[in-house]
Design an enzyme around this catalytic site. Sequence first.
Site, PDB file in Angstrom:
ATOM      1  CG  ASP A 143       6.723  -3.365   9.633  1.00  0.00           C
ATOM      2  OD1 ASP A 143       7.284  -3.706   8.573  1.00  0.00           O
ATOM      3  OD2 ASP A 143       6.385  -2.195   9.881  1.00  0.00           O
ATOM      4  NE  ARG A 178      -2.247  -0.374   3.855  1.00  0.00           N
ATOM      5  CZ  ARG A 178      -3.008  -0.049   4.869  1.00  0.00           C
ATOM      6  NH1 ARG A 178      -4.333  -0.045   4.732  1.00  0.00           N
ATOM      7  NH2 ARG A 178      -2.492   0.278   6.025  1.00  0.00           N
ATOM      8  CB  THR A 198      -2.644   7.269  -2.081  1.00  0.00           C
ATOM      9  OG1 THR A 198      -1.931   6.067  -2.403  1.00  0.00           O
ATOM     10  CG2 THR A 198      -1.880   8.467  -2.579  1.00  0.00           C
ATOM     11  CG  ASP A 234       3.079  -3.225   8.965  1.00  0.00           C
ATOM     12  OD1 ASP A 234       3.398  -4.345   8.507  1.00  0.00           O
ATOM     13  OD2 ASP A 234       3.048  -2.204   8.254  1.00  0.00           O
TER      14      ASP A 234
HETATM   15  C1  PRP Z   1      -0.522  -5.132   4.288  1.00  0.00           C
HETATM   16  C2  PRP Z   1      -1.264  -6.451   4.319  1.00  0.00           C
HETATM   17  C3  PRP Z   1      -2.122  -6.360   3.085  1.00  0.00           C
HETATM   18  C4  PRP Z   1      -2.448  -4.906   3.016  1.00  0.00           C
HETATM   19  C5  PRP Z   1      -3.854  -4.702   3.484  1.00  0.00           C
HETATM   20  O1  PRP Z   1       0.511  -5.131   3.384  1.00  0.00           O
HETATM   21  O2  PRP Z   1      -0.403  -7.553   4.308  1.00  0.00           O
HETATM   22  O3  PRP Z   1      -1.483  -6.798   1.908  1.00  0.00           O
HETATM   23  O4  PRP Z   1      -1.548  -4.233   3.904  1.00  0.00           O
HETATM   24  O5  PRP Z   1      -4.229  -3.396   3.338  1.00  0.00           O
HETATM   25  P1  PRP Z   1      -5.367  -2.916   2.337  1.00  0.00           P
HETATM   26  O6  PRP Z   1      -6.500  -3.876   2.507  1.00  0.00           O
HETATM   27  O7  PRP Z   1      -5.667  -1.549   2.805  1.00  0.00           O
HETATM   28  O8  PRP Z   1      -4.809  -2.951   0.949  1.00  0.00           O
HETATM   29  P2  PRP Z   1       1.526  -3.893   3.250  1.00  0.00           P
HETATM   30  O9  PRP Z   1       1.003  -2.919   2.272  1.00  0.00           O
HETATM   31  O10 PRP Z   1       1.836  -3.392   4.615  1.00  0.00           O
HETATM   32  O11 PRP Z   1       2.785  -4.564   2.573  1.00  0.00           O
HETATM   33  P3  PRP Z   1       3.829  -5.604   3.213  1.00  0.00           P
HETATM   34  O12 PRP Z   1       3.077  -6.896   3.465  1.00  0.00           O
HETATM   35  O13 PRP Z   1       4.841  -5.745   2.148  1.00  0.00           O
HETATM   36  O14 PRP Z   1       4.356  -5.021   4.484  1.00  0.00           O
HETATM   37  N1  URA Z   2      -1.914  -3.804   6.967  1.00  0.00           N
HETATM   38  C1  URA Z   2      -1.471  -4.292   8.142  1.00  0.00           C
HETATM   39  O1  URA Z   2      -0.466  -5.004   8.187  1.00  0.00           O
HETATM   40  N2  URA Z   2      -2.165  -3.973   9.258  1.00  0.00           N
HETATM   41  C2  URA Z   2      -3.263  -3.202   9.242  1.00  0.00           C
HETATM   42  O2  URA Z   2      -3.857  -2.965  10.305  1.00  0.00           O
HETATM   43  C3  URA Z   2      -3.698  -2.704   8.002  1.00  0.00           C
HETATM   44  C4  URA Z   2      -3.014  -3.026   6.878  1.00  0.00           C
END
Ligand code: PRP
Ligand code: URA
Length: 209
Positions: A204, A105, A109, A201
């Site tokens: 993370d 994400r 935005t 997160d």
């Molecule tokens: C997190 C999670 C989803 C997304 C959900 O990924 O693992 O893929 O956010 O959010 P949304 O429903 O608002 O799209 P992130 O973007 O943090 O990426 P990462 O797994 O690489 O840390």
């Molecule tokens: N992605 C995450 O990892 N946690 C949240 O709460 C939302 C999006």
Amino acid sequence: MQSSNVIVIDHPVIQTKLTELRDYTADHRKFRALLDEIASLMVYEVTRDWPTTPKPVQTPLERTTGKVLARQVTLVPILRAGLGMADGVLKLLPEARMGHLGVYRNESTLEPVSYYQKLPPDIASTEVLLIDPMLATGGSGAAAVSFLKKAGVTSMKFVCLVAAPEGIDALHRAHPEIPIYCAAIDRELNEKGYILPGLGDAGDRIFGT
Ligand code: PRP
Ligand code: URA
């Protein structure tokens, strides 16, 4: 519990582990172990309605007819956090092929940004489980489902751990026929798009970043 194509797997063992996972004191080692266990436990419910086909088998005593899954399985984690559920699912579905979709994400935005795609060539004829622990705004999930549909996938389920009502609505608006399986529907998103109460997160916490 089931309503409008959302299935909440509120099994007491899963809920117990989810509560431990939410705890901010769980370090990445514990977080990974719990996520792995929950993903395995969810597989039973997620795969319950998959079709089977008869298969002859010779027991030590006689010949009989058993049942096996009718279609091959493809597991598609959304990178990164979806990887945290993959091993748990593969424990119960070790024959599954794996595809990978990289989506993150944009932090301001909240729009999904796709950066990697690699799918098995015959994915269209398989049962697909799209996995990601978090369904927040629904942007990443909806983008991943669109990509899989373009690849010809016709049978697909979205499997997450924690879903926000906003994410369920968005995914259903974009792809109403895709069932969403989760262990909990949380209250809401905060102004930064994080799920409340959520678990923080996921990426993370899994990878210790
Ligand atoms: C997190 C999670 C989803 C997304 C959900 O990924 O693992 O893929 O956010 O959010 P949304 O429903 O608002 O799209 P992130 O973007 O943090 O990426 P990462 O797994 O690489 O840390
Ligand atoms: N992605 C995450 O990892 N946690 C949240 O709460 C939302 C999006």
